[in-house]
Design an enzyme around this catalytic site. Structure first.
Site, PDB file in Angstrom:
ATOM      1  CG  ASP A   9      -2.078  -1.087   1.198  1.00 43.62           C
ATOM      2  OD1 ASP A   9      -1.776  -1.825  -0.052  1.00 43.62           O
ATOM      3  OD2 ASP A   9      -2.673  -1.085   2.038  1.00 43.62           O
ATOM      4  CG  ASP A  47      -6.665  -0.064   1.020  1.00 46.62           C
ATOM      5  OD1 ASP A  47      -7.095  -1.195   1.001  1.00 46.62           O
ATOM      6  OD2 ASP A  47      -7.041   0.875   1.745  1.00 46.62           O
ATOM      7  CG  HIS A  49     -11.202   0.914  -0.218  1.00 47.43           C
ATOM      8  ND1 HIS A  49     -11.264  -0.375   0.308  1.00 47.43           N
ATOM      9  CD2 HIS A  49     -10.347   1.576   0.591  1.00 47.43           C
ATOM     10  CE1 HIS A  49     -10.264  -0.393   1.024  1.00 47.43           C
ATOM     11  NE2 HIS A  49      -9.927   0.515   1.531  1.00 47.43           N
ATOM     12  CG  HIS A  53     -14.810  -0.159   1.326  1.00 46.00           C
ATOM     13  ND1 HIS A  53     -14.166  -0.261   2.462  1.00 46.00           N
ATOM     14  CD2 HIS A  53     -14.692  -1.528   0.787  1.00 46.00           C
ATOM     15  CE1 HIS A  53     -13.528  -1.417   2.562  1.00 46.00           C
ATOM     16  NE2 HIS A  53     -13.997  -2.335   1.377  1.00 46.00           N
ATOM     17  CG  HIS A  82      -8.797   4.916   2.676  1.00 50.37           C
ATOM     18  ND1 HIS A  82      -9.795   4.732   3.569  1.00 50.37           N
ATOM     19  CD2 HIS A  82      -8.173   3.675   2.649  1.00 50.37           C
ATOM     20  CE1 HIS A  82      -9.668   3.627   3.887  1.00 50.37           C
ATOM     21  NE2 HIS A  82      -8.854   3.069   3.276  1.00 50.37           N
ATOM     22  CE  LYS A 107      -4.066  -4.292   1.251  1.00 50.64           C
ATOM     23  NZ  LYS A 107      -4.941  -3.222   1.922  1.00 50.64           N
ATOM     24  CB  CYS A 152      -2.318  -3.014   5.033  1.00 50.84           C
ATOM     25  SG  CYS A 152      -3.916  -2.367   5.003  1.00 50.84           S
TER      26      CYS A 152
HETATM   27  C1  VGL Z   1      -4.865   0.586   5.495  1.00 51.11           C
HETATM   28  C2  VGL Z   1      -6.565   1.373   7.049  1.00 51.11           C
HETATM   29  C3  VGL Z   1      -7.430   1.227   5.914  1.00 51.11           C
HETATM   30  C4  VGL Z   1      -3.371   0.037   5.403  1.00 51.11           C
HETATM   31  C5  VGL Z   1      -5.707   0.498   4.527  1.00 51.11           C
HETATM   32  O1  VGL Z   1      -2.945   0.174   4.159  1.00 51.11           O
HETATM   33  O2  VGL Z   1      -2.808  -0.051   6.309  1.00 51.11           O
HETATM   34  N1  VGL Z   1      -5.189   0.900   6.809  1.00 51.11           N
HETATM   35  N2  VGL Z   1      -7.150   1.024   4.692  1.00 51.11           N
HETATM   36 ZN    ZN Z   2      -8.436   0.969   3.243  1.00 53.15          ZN
END
Ligand code: VGL
Ligand code: ZN
Length: 206
Positions: A9, A47, A49, A53, A82, A107, A152
């Site tokens: 990410d 990430d 979404h 979401h 996000h 993801k 993550c």
């Molecule tokens: C993440 C919170 C929500 C991460 C992703 O990449 O750690 N944290 N979505």
């Molecule tokens: Zn996320």
């Protein structure tokens, strides 16, 4: 033994100034670039979404980011909007050398379930294909780095272990959200207890 580097990410929204900024998140990008040159196989998670979401506080009237709700048997932390698919915030970090990334695994693409791990959603219902890809490439050893240590990165490293990979976390190439003080340290402890070895980039860049 074949090894792979997994970049977790490394996206704009997780950098300072982004929607879900991870403190010092930008600091890991140069390290990711240097490490990527040392690995024969580099993959990245993203990430990714949909706008509706379930993890977005904005989709739960009266809720704020940081609140925790119950969805079925899962605790879901609510986040600012996000990494919405195809928006600038979901793009890879500026300065990230994407030329070495062999495959990208999206993801959190299903609106009804979050996915911290790069391997499975939080209910373990669907695979992203990352585990199958690494096995098909005969990878036995996985190095993990990225954002965020306490979400993550933690989930990805734990799943790598559970799938039988020799798993190493490049600690100094990760940063955490630290919603609550101590979360990053707890995440490191959880990973170590599960058999994830903590290493520093210097050992690899030497
Ligand atoms: C993440 C919170 C929500 C991460 C992703 O990449 O750690 N944290 N979505
Ligand atoms: Zn996320």
């Amino acid at each position: 033994m074949k090894s792979a580097l997994v970049l977790v990410d490394l996206q704009r929204d997780f950098l300072p100034g982004g929607a879900l900024a991870v403190p010092e998140g930008d600091r890991v990008v140069p390290l990711a670039n240097r490490l990527a040159r040392r690995f024969g196989l580099v993959v990245a998670t993203q990430d990714w979404h949909p706008p509706d979401h379930v993890s977005f506080a904005a989709n739960h009237p009266g809720r704020s980011p940081g609140d925790v709700i119950e969805i079925g048997e899962l605790h879901q932390v609510l986040w600012p909007v996000h990494c919405v698919q195809f928006t600038p915030g979901a793009a890879f970090a500026p300065g990230l050398d994407t030329s070495r990334i062999a495959r990208i695994f999206a993801k959190g693409t299903q609106r009804d379930v979050d996915s911290y791990s790069g391997f499975f959603d939080n209910l373990r219902r669907r695979s992203t294909g990352l585990g199958e890809f690494l096995k098909a490439q005969q990878v036995a050893q996985v190095y993990v780095l990225g954002l965020a240590t306490d979400y993550c990165v933690r989930a990805t490293a734990l799943d790598a272990r559970s799938l039988g990979f020799d798993t190493r976390l490049v600690v100094d190439a990760c940063r955490g959200v630290e919603l609550h003080p101590g979360d990053v340290q707890q995440a490191l402890t959880d990973m170590q207890r599960a058999g994830v070895e903590l290493v520093h980039s210097g050992e690899l860049l030497g």
